[in-house]
Design an enzyme around this catalytic site. Structure first.
Site, PDB file in Angstrom:
ATOM      1  N   GLU A   7      37.833  38.473  49.469  1.00 61.07           N
ATOM      2  CA  GLU A   7      38.940  39.170  48.799  1.00 61.07           C
ATOM      3  C   GLU A   7      40.083  39.260  49.831  1.00 61.07           C
ATOM      4  O   GLU A   7      41.142  38.680  49.642  1.00 61.07           O
ATOM      5  CB  GLU A   7      38.492  40.558  48.337  1.00 61.07           C
ATOM      6  CG  GLU A   7      39.585  41.374  47.649  1.00 61.07           C
ATOM      7  CD  GLU A   7      39.128  42.793  47.270  1.00 61.07           C
ATOM      8  OE1 GLU A   7      38.103  43.272  47.800  1.00 61.07           O
ATOM      9  OE2 GLU A   7      39.816  43.426  46.428  1.00 61.07           O
TER      10      GLU A   7
ATOM     11  N   HIS B 153      30.977  41.508  47.494  1.00 63.53           N
ATOM     12  CA  HIS B 153      32.399  41.204  47.595  1.00 63.53           C
ATOM     13  C   HIS B 153      32.579  40.356  48.855  1.00 63.53           C
ATOM     14  O   HIS B 153      32.098  40.728  49.933  1.00 63.53           O
ATOM     15  CB  HIS B 153      33.217  42.487  47.763  1.00 63.53           C
ATOM     16  CG  HIS B 153      33.384  43.293  46.504  1.00 63.53           C
ATOM     17  ND1 HIS B 153      32.340  43.706  45.726  1.00 63.53           N
ATOM     18  CD2 HIS B 153      34.516  43.757  45.897  1.00 63.53           C
ATOM     19  CE1 HIS B 153      32.811  44.400  44.697  1.00 63.53           C
ATOM     20  NE2 HIS B 153      34.135  44.440  44.778  1.00 63.53           N
TER      21      HIS B 153
END
Ligand code: ADE
Ligand code: ZN
Length: 341
Positions: A200, A197
Site C-alpha cells: 500500500e 496488507h
C-alpha cells in the site's frame, strides 16, 4: 440499456477488504458516544468530517483509532456491522469478508468476546434479513510486536471456529511482514486463512515477504507490486488475488488522481484484482461508489467489470460450490444486461 451505476449496483459481487471499524460514520460515532456517555473531541459531525483530510496512511490511522473508542458494548459492534451490511447489500454485495482489529479494543479494556460476539450477531442478522453471507478476519496491528499478536491469537481461541483467517494491518512502513512470520505460521497450523496488507505504502519487498514468509492466500492492496516485474509474474502465475481499494488510495495519497490508478493495468497484466472500500466512512464511498468512481476514471469496459466481479468470488474463502453459484449468477446477470448506456 442500464446506466453504468445501475449496471454496477445490480452486478453480483463480494467485498474482500473492509475494516468494520472503518465503516463507523460520523453520525453513528456521535450516537455511540452519547449512549456510552463519552465526550468526543469534536463539536459536531461537520467538524469531525472536516478532520478527514489525510496526507498518508498514518494521518488516517490516528483518527481511525481515536474514533473506535466509542465502541464499547456488544450492541455497538452488532449495530455497526448491521449498518454496514444494509449499505453494502444496496450496492449489490452478496458476500463480505470483513476485517476487525481486536487489539484496538482489548487495549481499551473491551473484552475480545464483546467485539467478536457483537460482530458475529450482526453478521448472522445480515444473512437472515439481507441474504448477504460473510466471514470474519482477525487483523493483527503491525505497529505492535509479535508477542502481542500471539496473545491476541490465544485470546481468540474460543471463537476461532467462527473466524476464517488472520490479516495484518496498520502502519506498514517500518513494520515488514517478516516481523509476524511466527504468528502467521501458528495461525496456518491452526487451519486459518492468511492475508496481509502489503504494497500500500510499503515497497515490493514487503509483498515478497508476505508471499515467502507469511504464505498468504491474498494480498491486501498490492499497488506497489507493479514496480517489480518478477513480482507481477509471480502473482499472475500463482493467481494471487489483490484486494484493491481505489477511493482509499486516493484519500491516502497512494495515487494523486483516480485516472492514474493502477487497476486497469493490473487487469491488463492478468492480475486477479478486486475492488473494495477499505474504510468507507473515512474515504468517501462504499463498495459501489468505489466501483463507479474507478470505472469512470479508467473507462473500464463491461467485460472488465464482469472480470472484477468474478475475481471477487474466486478470490474469496467460500467453498468451490458456493463460488460456482455466484459465478453463474454473474453470467445470468451479464446475459440479461448485454450493454451499458
Ligand atoms: N487499517 C484500516 N485501514 C487500513 C489500511 N488501509 N491500511 C492499513 N491499515 C488499515
Ligand atoms: Zn485496509
Amino acid at each position: 440499456m442500464v446506466s453504468l451505476p445501475d449496471f454496477i449496483r445490480g452486478l453480483p459481487k463480494a467485498e474482500l477488504h473492509l475494516h468494520i471499524e472503518g465503516s463507523l460514520e460520523p453520525e453513528q460515532m456521535f450516537e455511540f458516544a452519547k449512549r456510552n456517555a463519552i465526550a468526543l473531541p469534536f463539536a459536531s459531525v461537520e467538524a469531525l468530517r472536516a478532520a478527514y483530510d489525510f496526507a498518508n496512511l498514518q494521518d488516517f490511522l490516528d483518527i481511525y483509532y481515536q474514533g473506535a473508542d466509542v465502541l464499547r458494548t456488544e450492541a455497538d459492534f452488532r449495530d455497526l456491522a448491521l449498518a454496514y451490511f444494509h449499505r453494502v447489500a444496496a450496492d449489490g454485495a452478496r458476500h463480505v469478508e470483513l476485517f476487525f482489529d481486536p487489539q484496538t479494543h482489548t487495549a481499551r479494556g473491551v473484552p475480545f468476546g464483546v467485539v467478536a460476539e457483537g460482530l458475529l450477531a450482526g453478521m448472522a442478522q445480515a444473512q437472515r434479513q439481507l441474504g448477504v453471507s460473510s466471514k470474519l478476519i482477525l487483523c493483527f496491528l503491525r505497529h505492535l510486536d509479535e508477542d502481542a499478536a500471539f496473545a491476541t491469537l490465544r485470546e481468540a481461541e474460543p471463537w476461532l471456529d467462527r473466524i476464517v483467517g488472520v490479516g495484518l494491518d496498520s502502519s506498514e512502513v517500518g513494520h515488514p511482514p517478516a516481523k509476524f512470520a511466527q504468528v502467521f505460521r501458528a495461525a496456518r497450523e491452526r487451519g486459518l486463512k492468511l492475508v496481509a496488507h502489503a504494497g500500500e505504502e510499503g515497497p515490493p519487498a514487503y509483498v515478497w515477504e508476505a508471499l515467502d514468509l507469511l504464505h498468504v492466500d491474498r494480498i491486501d492492496h498490492g499497488n506497489r507490486a507493479l514496480e517489480d516485474d518478477a513480482l507481477v509474474q509471480r502473482l499472475v502465475r500463482e493467481k494471487l488475488t489483490l484486494t484493491v481499494c481505489p477511493l482509499s488510495n486516493l484519500k491516502l495519497c497512494v495515487v494523486s488522481d483516480l485516472a492514474g490508478h493502477p487497476l486497469k493495468r493490473m487487469l491488463q497484466l492478468g492480475l486477479k484484482a478486486t475492488v473494495n472500500a477499505d474504510d468507507p466512512a473515512y474515504f468517501g464511498g462504499y463498495l459501489a461508489e468505489n466501483w463507479i468512481a474507478v470505472s469512470q476514471a479508467l473507462a473500464l469496459t463491461r467485460e472488465d467489470l464482469i472480470v472484477l466481479a468474478k475475481n471477487s468470488f474466486t478470490g474469496s474463502f467460500l467453498t468451490p460450490d458456493e463460488v460456482a453459484g455466484h459465478l453463474a449468477a454473474i453470467d445470468a446477470y451479464a446475459a440479461a444486461q448485454p450493454a451499458i448506456a
